[in-house]
Design an enzyme around this catalytic site. Structure first.
Site, PDB file in Angstrom:
ATOM      1  CE  LYS A  92      -4.272   1.780   0.138  1.00 11.52           C
ATOM      2  NZ  LYS A  92      -4.950   1.500  -1.415  1.00 11.52           N
ATOM      3  CG  ASP A 120      -6.258  -0.830  -3.003  1.00 12.42           C
ATOM      4  OD1 ASP A 120      -5.150  -1.108  -3.411  1.00 12.42           O
ATOM      5  OD2 ASP A 120      -6.802   0.448  -3.117  1.00 12.42           O
ATOM      6  CG  ASP A 137      -4.476 -12.921   8.611  1.00 16.94           C
ATOM      7  OD1 ASP A 137      -4.495 -14.214   8.606  1.00 16.94           O
ATOM      8  OD2 ASP A 137      -5.277 -12.258   9.406  1.00 16.94           O
ATOM      9  CG  ASP A 151      -9.364 -15.848   6.072  1.00 20.49           C
ATOM     10  OD1 ASP A 151      -8.321 -16.609   6.147  1.00 20.49           O
ATOM     11  OD2 ASP A 151     -10.290 -15.395   6.884  1.00 20.49           O
TER      12      ASP A 151
HETATM   13  P1  ATP Z   1      -8.581 -17.205  13.662  1.00 18.71           P
HETATM   14  O1  ATP Z   1      -8.566 -16.018  13.970  1.00 18.71           O
HETATM   15  O2  ATP Z   1      -7.718 -18.134  14.664  1.00 18.71           O
HETATM   16  O3  ATP Z   1      -7.912 -17.394  12.072  1.00 18.71           O
HETATM   17  P2  ATP Z   1     -11.092 -17.067  12.656  1.00 18.71           P
HETATM   18  O4  ATP Z   1     -11.814 -16.563  13.824  1.00 18.71           O
HETATM   19  O5  ATP Z   1     -10.669 -16.288  11.511  1.00 18.71           O
HETATM   20  O6  ATP Z   1      -9.865 -17.962  13.372  1.00 18.71           O
HETATM   21  P3  ATP Z   1     -11.662 -19.663  11.747  1.00 18.71           P
HETATM   22  O7  ATP Z   1     -11.813 -20.470  12.863  1.00 18.71           O
HETATM   23  O8  ATP Z   1     -10.466 -19.579  10.771  1.00 18.71           O
HETATM   24  O9  ATP Z   1     -11.980 -18.180  12.160  1.00 18.71           O
HETATM   25  O10 ATP Z   1     -12.890 -19.993  10.717  1.00 18.71           O
HETATM   26  C1  ATP Z   1     -13.828 -19.034  10.712  1.00 18.71           C
HETATM   27  C2  ATP Z   1     -15.257 -20.144  10.102  1.00 18.71           C
HETATM   28  O11 ATP Z   1     -15.006 -20.715   9.203  1.00 18.71           O
HETATM   29  C3  ATP Z   1     -15.505 -20.822  11.273  1.00 18.71           C
HETATM   30  O12 ATP Z   1     -16.348 -20.321  12.368  1.00 18.71           O
HETATM   31  C4  ATP Z   1     -16.161 -22.163  10.776  1.00 18.71           C
HETATM   32  O13 ATP Z   1     -17.511 -21.829  10.480  1.00 18.71           O
HETATM   33  C5  ATP Z   1     -15.337 -22.072   9.232  1.00 18.71           C
HETATM   34  N1  ATP Z   1     -14.378 -22.928   9.184  1.00 18.71           N
HETATM   35  C6  ATP Z   1     -13.132 -22.890   9.510  1.00 18.71           C
HETATM   36  N2  ATP Z   1     -12.482 -23.969   9.170  1.00 18.71           N
HETATM   37  C7  ATP Z   1     -13.201 -24.891   8.832  1.00 18.71           C
HETATM   38  C8  ATP Z   1     -13.089 -26.221   8.579  1.00 18.71           C
HETATM   39  N3  ATP Z   1     -12.000 -26.692   8.650  1.00 18.71           N
HETATM   40  N4  ATP Z   1     -14.173 -26.936   7.976  1.00 18.71           N
HETATM   41  C9  ATP Z   1     -15.506 -26.253   8.119  1.00 18.71           C
HETATM   42  N5  ATP Z   1     -15.621 -25.130   8.484  1.00 18.71           N
HETATM   43  C10 ATP Z   1     -14.549 -24.234   8.683  1.00 18.71           C
END
Ligand code: ATP
Length: 355
Positions: free
Chosen positions: A188, A221, A245, A249
């Site tokens: 950025k 972006d 990060d 996603d």
């Molecule tokens: P972190 O901050 O630790 O990365 P986060 O709060 O971003 O975690 P995650 O746990 O990575 O959240 O996942 C976000 C959502 O995606 C979960 O709440 C779940 O509903 C879905 N999810 C994540 N991993 C899986 C998986 N292996 N199988 C199915 N659903 C999943």
């Protein structure tokens, strides 16, 4: 000689998917005669709540000195709102072992998983190199006048020449080693004229050492927009810790969700590396046999490549692809199976592929 692997299931669905990942690992090790020594460790929220332990120095040093790899499930538990244990363990390894490259492949394994109407699976195949030891994650900053209308909160974005240069070089090296032709760097620098101008300058400099590879700069972006509009533009993307990060996603969404995304944390050239799915501990589905075990399986595949067996990574990926095609998978990717049954279906396919 046996290769030692530290196994930390961690919290939430980390425990469920790591159980299945270990069973898969044991299966391929047994069938291929790999001499693996699995060292099971209970660091995570339960242990922290029981006796305050996060990652003891002695254990860290023994892992550093004796292990070829760490297999980590996920960390994070609503009973530890401060997330102190997760930070200690995760950053203890990332920073302590100087695992500066977080490698996150974004590969869609079936047309059905692509959320883009104009792009089938084969269009989505690139790798993100996320800087893993600097940026805002160093947590330099503070809060003053807390809980007053004049409160100030600061987190500094730490970028060192050494840190920026080595992750950019790692991305180019990966592109060259895998026959890829394009490296994109996302920053950025239009807004962060000091910190991110460093990224731009170093990227341009390092790229001159790789005349065989096309080097392109993008603001982050614009990268997000283009990842969705036309993912075929990308082979290798390198970016900082925070942006990495976030864009991975988005990348996970392109490959069928967080349940399909594996990752490696490495210091190129060093022996001990850490492998963990991109997803977190997902407390909303923990303990319900709903978590997709394939991200952890693909992560085991990356670990096997690190241990010298890239053929086994390809085989596991083929097994996952076959399961998805046959709908032998969890609900998040269009199946009806639970975690255990989906992992069992994968082991059956991997057994068949092993011959
Ligand atoms: P972190 O901050 O630790 O990365 P986060 O709060 O971003 O975690 P995650 O746990 O990575 O959240 O996942 C976000 C959502 O995606 C979960 O709440 C779940 O509903 C879905 N999810 C994540 N991993 C899986 C998986 N292996 N199988 C199915 N659903 C999943």
């Amino acid at each position: 000689m046996s290769q030692r692997i530290a196994v930390l299931p961690g919290d939430g669905i980390g425990v469920e998917v790591t159980r299945e990942a270990v069973a898969l690992l044991e299966l391929v090790a047994q069938r291929r005669g790999l001499d693996l020594d699995l060292w099971h460790l209970d660091y995570g929220a339960d242990r922290f709540l029981r006796d305050g332990t996060t990652l003891p120095t002695q254990a860290f040093e023994e892992i550093r000195d004796t292990c070829a790899a760490i297999l980590l499930g996920a960390l994070g538990d609503p009973r530890v709102p401060s997330n102190d244990h997760a930070r200690d363990i995760l950053f203890g390894f990332r920073f302590g072992l100087d695992l500066y490259a977080n490698i996150r492949p974004v590969r869609c394994l079936d047309d059905r998983l692509s959320p883009l109407k104009d792009h089938a699976a084969k269009a989505i195949d690139f790798t993100v190199f996320r800087e893993n030891t600097e940026g805002v994650y160093v947590n330099v900053g503070g809060q003053v006048r807390r809980n007053t209308p004049d409160e100030i909160a600061i987190n500094e974005d730490i970028n060192t020449r050494k840190g920026v240069e080595r992750i950019i070089r790692a991305a180019f090296e990966h592109a060259r080693a895998t026959g890829k032709k394009r490296v994109h760097m996302a920053d950025k620098s239009n807004a962060m004229k000091h910190a991110h101008e460093l990224w731009l300058r170093v990227f341009r400099l390092v790229s001159t050492e790789y005349p065989d590879i096309t080097a392109k700069h993008l603001y982050v972006d614009a990268l997000c927009l283009l990842m969705v509009r036309d993912p075929t533009l990308f082979d290798v993307i390198v970016t900082n810790n925070l942006f990495g990060d976030i864009v991975t996603d988005l990348g996970a969404a392109l490959q069928g969700g967080l349940g399909m995304a594996g990752s490696a944390n490495v210091h190129p050239g060093r022996r001990c590396a850490m492998f963990e799915p991109v997803h977190g501990s997902a407390p909303d589905i923990a303990g319900q046999d709903r978590a997709n075990p394939f991200a952890a399986a693909l992560t085991v595949g990356m670990m096997l490549t690190h241990l010298g067996h890239p053929d086994l990574e390809a085989l596991i990926e083929d097994g996952v692809r076959e399961c998805i095609r046959a709908h032998a998978c969890t609900a998040d990717v269009g199946g009806t199976l639970g975690t255990r049954a989906a992992a069992e279906a994968l082991r059956a396919r991997v057994t068949a592929l092993l011959g």
